[in-house]
Design an enzyme around this catalytic site. Sequence first.
Site, PDB file in Angstrom:
ATOM      1  N   SER A 181       0.821  -1.204   0.000  1.00  0.00           N
ATOM      2  CA  SER A 181       0.000   0.000   0.000  1.00  0.00           C
ATOM      3  C   SER A 181       0.856   1.255   0.000  1.00  0.00           C
ATOM      4  CB  SER A 181      -0.946  -0.006   1.196  1.00  0.00           C
ATOM      5  OG  SER A 181      -0.253  -0.345   2.361  1.00  0.00           O
ATOM      6  N   HIS A 225      -2.174  -2.860  -6.475  1.00  0.00           N
ATOM      7  CA  HIS A 225      -2.716  -2.541  -5.151  1.00  0.00           C
ATOM      8  C   HIS A 225      -4.235  -2.707  -5.151  1.00  0.00           C
ATOM      9  CE1 HIS A 225      -3.282   0.657  -1.784  1.00  0.00           C
ATOM     10  NE2 HIS A 225      -3.309  -0.562  -1.310  1.00  0.00           N
ATOM     11  N   GLU A 249      -5.134  -0.220  -8.087  1.00  0.00           N
ATOM     12  CA  GLU A 249      -4.183   0.849  -8.384  1.00  0.00           C
ATOM     13  C   GLU A 249      -2.930   0.159  -8.934  1.00  0.00           C
ATOM     14  OE1 GLU A 249      -3.036   4.800  -5.808  1.00  0.00           O
ATOM     15  OE2 GLU A 249      -2.973   2.896  -4.780  1.00  0.00           O
ATOM     16  N   ASN A 266      -3.456   6.076  -0.878  1.00  0.00           N
ATOM     17  CA  ASN A 266      -3.101   6.339   0.514  1.00  0.00           C
ATOM     18  C   ASN A 266      -2.540   7.734   0.753  1.00  0.00           C
ATOM     19  OD1 ASN A 266      -4.071   4.043   1.721  1.00  0.00           O
ATOM     20  ND2 ASN A 266      -2.352   2.855   0.950  1.00  0.00           N
TER      21      ASN A 266
HETATM   22  N1  CAA Z   1     -15.347  -9.919   1.873  1.00  0.00           N
HETATM   23  C1  CAA Z   1     -16.214 -10.146   0.865  1.00  0.00           C
HETATM   24  N2  CAA Z   1     -17.396  -9.492   0.749  1.00  0.00           N
HETATM   25  C2  CAA Z   1     -17.716  -8.609   1.700  1.00  0.00           C
HETATM   26  C3  CAA Z   1     -16.873  -8.328   2.783  1.00  0.00           C
HETATM   27  C4  CAA Z   1     -15.640  -9.035   2.869  1.00  0.00           C
HETATM   28  N3  CAA Z   1     -14.759  -8.820   3.838  1.00  0.00           N
HETATM   29  N4  CAA Z   1     -17.457  -7.383   3.562  1.00  0.00           N
HETATM   30  C5  CAA Z   1     -18.647  -7.079   2.975  1.00  0.00           C
HETATM   31  N5  CAA Z   1     -18.796  -7.818   1.856  1.00  0.00           N
HETATM   32  C6  CAA Z   1     -19.932  -7.779   0.905  1.00  0.00           C
HETATM   33  C7  CAA Z   1     -21.197  -8.254   1.564  1.00  0.00           C
HETATM   34  O1  CAA Z   1     -21.291  -9.663   1.483  1.00  0.00           O
HETATM   35  C8  CAA Z   1     -22.257  -7.557   0.727  1.00  0.00           C
HETATM   36  O2  CAA Z   1     -22.452  -8.267  -0.478  1.00  0.00           O
HETATM   37  P1  CAA Z   1     -23.913  -8.308  -1.205  1.00  0.00           P
HETATM   38  O3  CAA Z   1     -24.192  -6.902  -1.639  1.00  0.00           O
HETATM   39  O4  CAA Z   1     -23.700  -9.239  -2.345  1.00  0.00           O
HETATM   40  O5  CAA Z   1     -24.862  -8.806  -0.187  1.00  0.00           O
HETATM   41  C9  CAA Z   1     -21.602  -6.220   0.375  1.00  0.00           C
HETATM   42  O6  CAA Z   1     -20.188  -6.414   0.552  1.00  0.00           O
HETATM   43  C10 CAA Z   1     -22.079  -5.104   1.294  1.00  0.00           C
HETATM   44  O7  CAA Z   1     -21.821  -5.512   2.631  1.00  0.00           O
HETATM   45  P2  CAA Z   1     -22.761  -5.162   3.882  1.00  0.00           P
HETATM   46  O8  CAA Z   1     -24.154  -4.972   3.399  1.00  0.00           O
HETATM   47  O9  CAA Z   1     -22.497  -6.169   4.948  1.00  0.00           O
HETATM   48  O10 CAA Z   1     -22.166  -3.840   4.491  1.00  0.00           O
HETATM   49  P3  CAA Z   1     -21.909  -2.439   3.839  1.00  0.00           P
HETATM   50  O11 CAA Z   1     -22.951  -2.068   2.844  1.00  0.00           O
HETATM   51  O12 CAA Z   1     -21.615  -1.565   4.986  1.00  0.00           O
HETATM   52  O13 CAA Z   1     -20.554  -2.636   2.997  1.00  0.00           O
HETATM   53  C11 CAA Z   1     -18.225  -2.389   2.870  1.00  0.00           C
HETATM   54  C12 CAA Z   1     -19.377  -3.073   3.594  1.00  0.00           C
HETATM   55  C13 CAA Z   1     -18.185  -2.854   1.401  1.00  0.00           C
HETATM   56  C14 CAA Z   1     -16.936  -2.847   3.555  1.00  0.00           C
HETATM   57  C15 CAA Z   1     -18.434  -0.830   2.925  1.00  0.00           C
HETATM   58  O14 CAA Z   1     -18.610  -0.437   4.260  1.00  0.00           O
HETATM   59  C16 CAA Z   1     -17.311  -0.043   2.322  1.00  0.00           C
HETATM   60  O15 CAA Z   1     -17.217   0.137   1.120  1.00  0.00           O
HETATM   61  N6  CAA Z   1     -16.379   0.463   3.197  1.00  0.00           N
HETATM   62  C17 CAA Z   1     -15.228   1.226   2.779  1.00  0.00           C
HETATM   63  C18 CAA Z   1     -14.181   0.271   2.302  1.00  0.00           C
HETATM   64  C19 CAA Z   1     -12.931   0.976   1.909  1.00  0.00           C
HETATM   65  O16 CAA Z   1     -12.805   2.179   1.938  1.00  0.00           O
HETATM   66  N7  CAA Z   1     -11.947   0.176   1.497  1.00  0.00           N
HETATM   67  C20 CAA Z   1     -10.654   0.684   1.149  1.00  0.00           C
HETATM   68  C21 CAA Z   1      -9.788   0.598   2.346  1.00  0.00           C
HETATM   69  S1  CAA Z   1      -8.200   1.225   1.983  1.00  0.00           S
HETATM   70  C22 CAA Z   1      -7.404  -0.066   1.307  1.00  0.00           C
HETATM   71  O17 CAA Z   1      -7.846  -1.165   1.204  1.00  0.00           O
HETATM   72  C23 CAA Z   1      -6.072   0.214   0.795  1.00  0.00           C
HETATM   73  C24 CAA Z   1      -4.957   0.450   1.718  1.00  0.00           C
HETATM   74  O18 CAA Z   1      -3.864   0.415   1.229  1.00  0.00           O
HETATM   75  C25 CAA Z   1      -5.075   0.782   3.123  1.00  0.00           C
END
Ligand code: CAA
Length: 286
Positions: free
Chosen positions: A122, A143, A155, A193
């Site tokens: 990342s 990424h 990315e 990031n």
């Molecule tokens: N693995 C697989 N699928 C997942 C999951 C996981 N860990 N967590 C949630 N899901 C799926 C659920 O099964 C659900 O699927 P369906 O639509 O098919 O039913 C869908 O995602 C939505 O989940 P929920 O309804 O339970 O919950 P939500 O609507 O709150 O979504 C979330 C959860 C997708 C995590 C959402 O909160 C979100 O987009 N959060 C922000 C995530 C983000 O910003 N990620 C980037 C982080 S930074 C990074 O990764 C890079 C780095 O270098 C740090």
Amino acid sequence: MVREVGFMRVLVIGAGQMGAGIAQVLAAKGHEVLLNDVDEARIRRGIDGIAKRLDRDVEKGKLSAEQRGEILTHIDPRPHFRDLDIHLAIEAATERLDLKLELFRDLDRNTPPEAIIASNTSSISITTLGAATAKPDRVIGMHFMNPVPVMKLVEIIRGIATSDATYAHVRDLALGLDKTPVEVRDFPGFISNRVLLPMINEAVYALYEGVASVEAIDTVMKLGMNHPMGPLALADFIGLDTCLAIMNVLYDGFGDSKYRPCPLLKQFVAAGWYGKKSGRGFYDYT
Ligand code: CAA
């Protein structure tokens, strides 16, 4: 021009949150995945996690039981790698430079000269990782975002020596995984990031200075800016240790005080409060 990359044999290093997610999306598209980690128990935990997620997809009717079984047959545990006949390696190990340099040297020795070596880092420099190998033109950043099966972005980071052919291959692979690749140059934090972490760090400063509570800060960003998660919940989800490591890369890389990690973030990490994975962060998960 987008080319079909065909089915690839891919070594994924790291069976944690990111590595297992990457293995899952590759296997779901028919690629052959060799999943590696430091011991068999970790690989098993990674594969069990994938199986559970696929079970949920079957329950929701998004996948048939046959498809679930088929995806799992494409993931092969591989506790050791030596003389591997692969097209691509994707390293998703712990975010530590010394560890990644060692892995890249090992991969360079144990994979065919034409194989591409990618890192899911990342924030660590792809140019530095490439320089640890004899083929920096074939080293690239891939990424993925967490959770990998859900998030559309990959990315793609080009080190200074990454070739156009390597870039095109990895971009086409990402497109074939139904992801949206975005090309980025190799500077600290890349784009994701460099933009995300200072926002999270600022939210921690606001908490540290007593401007508002954890819940209030997250509510402002969720309801006011339509973010799916507030910055403090997102920090817990990413891992506070990872957030601190990325802030340090930005701070060291740019030498600018605007990237100074918040003392409260440092204190949480010193306490072992890493967020969701350790049961405690800005929120309590026990
Ligand atoms: N693995 C697989 N699928 C997942 C999951 C996981 N860990 N967590 C949630 N899901 C799926 C659920 O099964 C659900 O699927 P369906 O639509 O098919 O039913 C869908 O995602 C939505 O989940 P929920 O309804 O339970 O919950 P939500 O609507 O709150 O979504 C979330 C959860 C997708 C995590 C959402 O909160 C979100 O987009 N959060 C922000 C995530 C983000 O910003 N990620 C980037 C982080 S930074 C990074 O990764 C890079 C780095 O270098 C740090």
